[in-house]
Design a protein around this motif. Structure first.
Motif, PDB file in Angstrom:
ATOM      1  N   ALA A 397      18.336  45.186  55.380  1.00 10.97           N
ATOM      2  CA  ALA A 397      18.057  46.589  55.089  1.00 10.97           C
ATOM      3  C   ALA A 397      18.946  47.088  53.955  1.00 10.97           C
ATOM      4  O   ALA A 397      18.483  47.810  53.059  1.00 10.97           O
ATOM      5  CB  ALA A 397      18.267  47.440  56.341  1.00 10.97           C
ATOM      6  N   PHE A 401      17.618  48.251  50.231  1.00 14.39           N
ATOM      7  CA  PHE A 401      17.962  49.596  49.794  1.00 14.39           C
ATOM      8  C   PHE A 401      18.622  49.573  48.412  1.00 14.39           C
ATOM      9  O   PHE A 401      18.224  50.306  47.504  1.00 14.39           O
ATOM     10  CB  PHE A 401      18.892  50.242  50.821  1.00 14.39           C
ATOM     11  CG  PHE A 401      19.294  51.647  50.510  1.00 14.39           C
ATOM     12  CD1 PHE A 401      18.509  52.717  50.918  1.00 14.39           C
ATOM     13  CD2 PHE A 401      20.468  51.914  49.826  1.00 14.39           C
ATOM     14  CE1 PHE A 401      18.879  54.028  50.642  1.00 14.39           C
ATOM     15  CE2 PHE A 401      20.853  53.218  49.543  1.00 14.39           C
ATOM     16  CZ  PHE A 401      20.061  54.276  49.954  1.00 14.39           C
ATOM     17  N   SER A 437      13.288  50.242  53.990  1.00  8.26           N
ATOM     18  CA  SER A 437      14.554  50.500  53.290  1.00  8.26           C
ATOM     19  C   SER A 437      14.334  50.652  51.799  1.00  8.26           C
ATOM     20  O   SER A 437      15.261  51.019  51.058  1.00  8.26           O
ATOM     21  CB  SER A 437      15.547  49.361  53.553  1.00  8.26           C
ATOM     22  OG  SER A 437      15.889  49.283  54.910  1.00  8.26           O
ATOM     23  N   ILE A 439      13.177  52.927  50.574  1.00 11.62           N
ATOM     24  CA  ILE A 439      13.448  54.341  50.312  1.00 11.62           C
ATOM     25  C   ILE A 439      14.645  54.485  49.375  1.00 11.62           C
ATOM     26  O   ILE A 439      14.880  55.545  48.785  1.00 11.62           O
ATOM     27  CB  ILE A 439      13.713  55.075  51.652  1.00 11.62           C
ATOM     28  CG1 ILE A 439      13.573  56.592  51.488  1.00 11.62           C
ATOM     29  CG2 ILE A 439      15.082  54.722  52.208  1.00 11.62           C
ATOM     30  CD1 ILE A 439      12.188  57.061  51.299  1.00 11.62           C
ATOM     31  N   GLY A 440      15.397  53.384  49.208  1.00 11.17           N
ATOM     32  CA  GLY A 440      16.510  53.370  48.263  1.00 11.17           C
ATOM     33  C   GLY A 440      16.078  53.575  46.824  1.00 11.17           C
ATOM     34  O   GLY A 440      16.920  53.708  45.935  1.00 11.17           O
ATOM     35  N   MET A 477      17.624  61.151  51.692  1.00  9.89           N
ATOM     36  CA  MET A 477      17.360  59.721  51.507  1.00  9.89           C
ATOM     37  C   MET A 477      18.102  58.894  52.548  1.00  9.89           C
ATOM     38  O   MET A 477      17.520  58.008  53.197  1.00  9.89           O
ATOM     39  CB  MET A 477      17.782  59.291  50.103  1.00  9.89           C
ATOM     40  CG  MET A 477      17.694  57.792  49.856  1.00  9.89           C
ATOM     41  SD  MET A 477      18.493  57.308  48.298  1.00  9.89           S
ATOM     42  CE  MET A 477      20.224  57.722  48.644  1.00  9.89           C
ATOM     43  N   SER A 480      16.651  59.568  56.055  1.00  8.74           N
ATOM     44  CA  SER A 480      15.358  58.892  56.198  1.00  8.74           C
ATOM     45  C   SER A 480      15.538  57.396  56.377  1.00  8.74           C
ATOM     46  O   SER A 480      14.849  56.771  57.196  1.00  8.74           O
ATOM     47  CB  SER A 480      14.490  59.149  54.951  1.00  8.74           C
ATOM     48  OG  SER A 480      14.117  60.491  54.851  1.00  8.74           O
ATOM     49  N   TRP A 481      16.464  56.825  55.638  1.00  9.37           N
ATOM     50  CA  TRP A 481      16.712  55.380  55.712  1.00  9.37           C
ATOM     51  C   TRP A 481      17.156  54.977  57.114  1.00  9.37           C
ATOM     52  O   TRP A 481      16.577  54.069  57.729  1.00  9.37           O
ATOM     53  CB  TRP A 481      17.774  55.007  54.672  1.00  9.37           C
ATOM     54  CG  TRP A 481      18.133  53.560  54.649  1.00  9.37           C
ATOM     55  CD1 TRP A 481      17.316  52.502  54.927  1.00  9.37           C
ATOM     56  CD2 TRP A 481      19.408  52.993  54.318  1.00  9.37           C
ATOM     57  NE1 TRP A 481      17.989  51.317  54.775  1.00  9.37           N
ATOM     58  CE2 TRP A 481      19.277  51.592  54.407  1.00  9.37           C
ATOM     59  CE3 TRP A 481      20.629  53.531  53.938  1.00  9.37           C
ATOM     60  CZ2 TRP A 481      20.335  50.732  54.139  1.00  9.37           C
ATOM     61  CZ3 TRP A 481      21.687  52.682  53.663  1.00  9.37           C
ATOM     62  CH2 TRP A 481      21.548  51.300  53.771  1.00  9.37           C
TER      63      TRP A 481
END
Length: 496
Positions: A397, A401, A437, A439-440, A477, A480-481
């Protein structure tokens, strides 16, 4: 000596990615191909396997999306999202992120979010709310829709890798969709408590005094009581809504009407003043695209509906989902063109097609380079990394990210790191739980929607700082991660 050589080759890979990020746009993919050439011609490594299926899935999906955009389908979807957002002003920080996520899922691209930026800003501003809360949260959660969409570029790359493990679209969506919804809710809850109220924010008050922004009607009376005089007259906030999104060339025309002074709270009609005109036939184009998306999901859920052909051992196997997506989405594009009588030349001029082409080239170049490097050094790279990830699965993860933040490409990151996780023997369900992940991608303020949100917010609440990784999008962020990975890991225990 062998380890030193691998380190030098790794520096070539990292250097190509860094130069690609600095070049921007299509440069990321082109530098990836150059890095591949250096590995092959200088270090004599055998060329890896270019991601042909993933590349053409992206081209197919983005062609259908562009046809829908040319026919006004994107405008129709935005008009619906706009109405939902403006009808729930008091719950904006909860509604807007969910809307951004939900509308990204069927379209397969977060570009649709550009058009919602002025709507979210205006709704927050007119109701006296801090725009940063809804804008930053919605920007981040639109990215969650990428790993929950059956027709996104990242999903295309992921499915190609996971199908060999018998883990198809239904299994992936069963984890990513509910975990993303949980993340949206948790992010909204936290974000609702971020930052000061506008009348307590010195940045906003300074802008009011400087004449940059006007006090919204919903806060005028409180402002007058606070400072002891009427608010100075300034330009309307509606100007800001058009300016920020227009920079990206992705937002449809928004017509905003400034509310009258003296109103303590906006009426229903005033709160819905932003309108997104929909071209004739826009709804039809959107419906055709959505039907195509649902067909992809249906064929993924029920493999028996797909034609089956004998494999090398003579056993009938359904055609792969990569082929299905390509066939369906190219067909969707043609149906939209024929039904709505869209000129093919107009389709290739759409911003979505340009963005999709950049994503496809980035995926092709970076993934090809990564596969060349990793395949040639399996014993030196994959085995140690695999053991490390197997011993500490959460490192996957973290890697997803960080790498996605550095490359700003979800699909390229997927093709680079997921094969390592598979080689490490991690269960497909666990990998899928950590895959969001990506989302990074919002780690650095290098994305158009981040910049557009900052530029649109005239109150100054949505901002960047001198520290590249600390900005208005950092907290949502990170929340959410953590939320999407934690809930995904729990969900995969139940689902798989």
């Amino acid at each position: 000596m062998e380890i030193a050589l691998v380190i030098i080759q790794g520096c070539v890979v990292i250097g190509a990615i860094v130069l690609g990020v600095r070049t921007g746009g299509i440069g990321l993919g082109l530098w990836g191909v150059v890095g591949t050439a250096v590995l092959v011609f200088v270090f004599r490594l055998p060329p890896g396997s270019p991601p042909i299926d993933a590349f053409f899935i992206i081209i197919a999906v983005i062609t259908a999306s562009s046809a829908m955009q040319a026919a006004g389908g994107i405008d129709y979807l935005v008009s619906i999202a706009s109405k939902i957002i403006q009808r729930n002003p008091r719950r904006l920080t909860y509604v807007a992120p969910l809307v951004a996520f939900v509308f990204t899922v069927p379209s397969g691209t977060s570009n649709i979010f550009f058009a919602l930026i002025p709507v979210i800003y205006e709704t927050a501003y007119r109701n006296g709310q801090r725009p940063e809360r809804a804008l930053a949260a919605s920007t981040v959660t639109s990215g969650l829709g990428i790993t929950a969409s059956p027709v996104s570029a990242a999903m295309a790359a992921y499915l190609v890798l996971m199908e060999s493990k018998g883990f198809g679209l239904p299994q992936v969506l069963a984890i990513t969709i509910p975990s993303a919804i949980v993340a949206c809710i948790v992010t909204s809850f936290v974000q609702q408590r971020v930052g000061k109220e506008l009348l307590s924010d010195p940045v906003f008050l300074k802008r009011v005094e400087d004449g940059t922004v006007e006090v919204p009607a919903a806060l005028e009376r409180r402002y007058e009581q606070q400072v002891g005089r009427a608010a100075p007259a300034t330009a309307t906030a509606g100007d800001a809504g058009d300016a920020g999104a227009g920079e990206q060339g992705a937002a449809p025309t928004a017509v905003a009407t400034k509310p009258p002074r003296g109103a303590g709270r906006l009426s229903k009609e005033e709160a819905s003043a932003i309108e997104h005109p929909v071209p004739p036939g826009g709804a039809t184009a959107a419906y055709i695209f959505v039907v195509g998306t649902l067909l992809v999901v249906l064929l993924g859920l029920f493999p028996s509906l797909r034609p089956a052909f004998p494999d090398a051992e003579g056993k009938p196997q359904p055609i792969p989902m990569a082929t299905v997506i390509e066939m369906v989405m190219f067909t969707v594009a043609l149906v939209i063109i024929l039904v709505r009588r869209v000129k093919p030349s107009l389709v290739v001029e759409q911003p979505l097609l340009r963005a999709g082409y950049v994503a496809a080239v980035a995926l092709f170049g970076i993934a090809w380079m990564a596969d060349t490097f990793i395949s040639a050094n399996e014993e030196t790279i994959i085995k140690p990394l695999g053991e490390l990830i197997k011993a500490n699965p959460l490192l996957l993860a973290v890697a997803l990210f960080i790498v996605c933040g550095l490359t700003t490409s979800q699909s390229a990151t997927t093709n680079t790191l997921i094969p390592i996780a598979l080689s490490a023997g991690l269960a497909p369900g666990v990998i899928t739980a950590m895959w969001p992940s990506l989302i990074g991608v919002w780690l650095f303020p290098a994305n158009g929607s981040q910049i557009a949100s900052v530029e649109t917010d005239r109150t100054g609440s949505t901002k960047l700082t001198q520290v590249p990784i600390w900005h208005s999008f950092t907290i949502p962020m990170l929340v959410s991660w953590v939320a999407v990975v934690a809930s995904g890991l729990l969900i995969q225990l139940v689902v798989h």
